[in-house]
Enzyme design. Structure first.
Site, PDB file in Angstrom:
ATOM      1  N   SER A  34       2.116  55.138  60.572  1.00 19.46           N
ATOM      2  CA  SER A  34       3.114  54.154  60.975  1.00 19.46           C
ATOM      3  C   SER A  34       4.391  54.887  61.365  1.00 19.46           C
ATOM      4  O   SER A  34       4.710  55.932  60.795  1.00 19.46           O
ATOM      5  CB  SER A  34       3.402  53.181  59.833  1.00 19.46           C
ATOM      6  N   LYS A  87      -7.639  41.037  63.817  1.00 19.62           N
ATOM      7  CA  LYS A  87      -7.787  40.041  64.881  1.00 19.62           C
ATOM      8  C   LYS A  87      -6.484  39.895  65.658  1.00 19.62           C
ATOM      9  O   LYS A  87      -5.398  40.075  65.078  1.00 19.62           O
ATOM     10  CB  LYS A  87      -8.246  38.702  64.309  1.00 19.62           C
TER      11      LYS A  87
END
Length: 301
Positions: A34, A87
């Protein structure tokens, strides 16, 4: 326990993925990638290529927004790593097809996850509907974008999906539970004048299936699906966590959507197979292609 790397340490990762991994007997959270986020006690990288080069972690879970996800997944597959996709699995249908082909050629697992399918009411609803004749379906999916995506302007940028970011959860449920196929016939999409993706949508499919999505609902949030059949009615509430059949609440067990996803990923890797389903994305693409565009007032997060 199998080492896993979590990429993209944002709200969904810290709220759902990290607790699910840490509670699982199958997984060891060995690293994160990240630009800003980290997890206490876990090796942190800011560069994905560096992580791939310096570790042999066999499984990568990608929690990035849809647009950059393809490039990360392609690199991971090329490096022989198994990949789990949040998703929606990609920004376009074509790139998900491409990733499936890459994974097949590389002999690694690719899992396109749909967490709402793991809600406790979904499997029993599917079982109950299996031998029924569906006569109508109403989907109401309304929530407050400012509550769930504070400051995340990417949701209204191209490929951010807008209201379909939550709405695709409803689509993942109906494509799982309905005993027959459906296809979109009409849609109206409301775009704020300053946004590239819709904030609300109304849709109509074959088999008398209708839906209303809205990202402007304050107060109580609405995640409901009602199905009428020749043998009575069934409804899912709170995103599939509550099930009611003919007015009677059902005991469906505890909520464990993300733990169930990681259980499924462990089984897929063990069996050496993939699970790639783009059904919910097809309905979004159809809505974008077929829907009438209506422009509304500007909206700001």
């Amino acid at each position: 326990m199998t080492p896993i790397c979590l990429v993209g340490i944002g709200k969904i990762a810290t709220d759902q993925h990290v607790p699910a991994i840490n509670a699982s007997p199958d997984w060891d959270l060995a690293a994160t990638v990240s630009r800003t986020g980290t997890i206490d006690g876990v090796q942190a990288f800011t560069d994905f290529d560096q992580m791939l080069a310096e570790t042999d972690i066999p499984v990568i879970s990608l929690c990035l927004p849809p647009v950059p996800r393809y490039a990360y997944a392609a690199k991971a597959i090329a490096a022989g790593r198994h990949v789990m996709l949040e998703k929606p699995p990609g920004a376009t249908l074509a790139e998900v097809h491409a990733l499936a082909d890459m994974a097949r050629a590389a002999g690694v697992t690719l899992f396109t996850t749909w967490h709402s399918r793991m809600a406790p009411g979904v499997a029993p609803a599917k079982a109950w509907l299996a031998d029924k004749q569906v006569t109508g379906v109403q989907i109401t999916w309304k929530e407050d974008v400012r509550r769930w995506h504070p400051g995340q302007d990417w949701v209204f940028a191209p490929a951010g999906m807008g209201v379909f970011d939550p709405g695709i959860n409803a689509l993942s449920i109906i494509t799982e539970i309905l005993p027959m196929p459906i296809h979109l016939q009409a849609a109206e999409l409301l775009f704020p004048s300053n946004c590239d993706t819709p904030i609300a949508a109304q849709m109509r499919w074959t088999e008398n299936v209708i839906a209303e999505f809205d990202w402007r609902q304050e107060g109580p949030q609405s995640w409901d699906i009602t199905v009428q059949t020749d043998a009575g009615g069934i409804s899912l509430h709170d995103g599939g966590s509550r099930l009611v059949i003919d007015g009677a609440p059902q005991d469906v067990g505890p909520e464990r959507e993300y733990p169930a996803l990681y259980d499924r990923m462990a089984d897929l890797v063990k069996d050496g197979v993939s699970d790639v389903d783009i059904g919910p994305m097809i309905h979004v693409a159809d809505a974008m292609a077929l829907g009438q565009r209506v422009t509304g007032e500007a909206f700001y997060l």
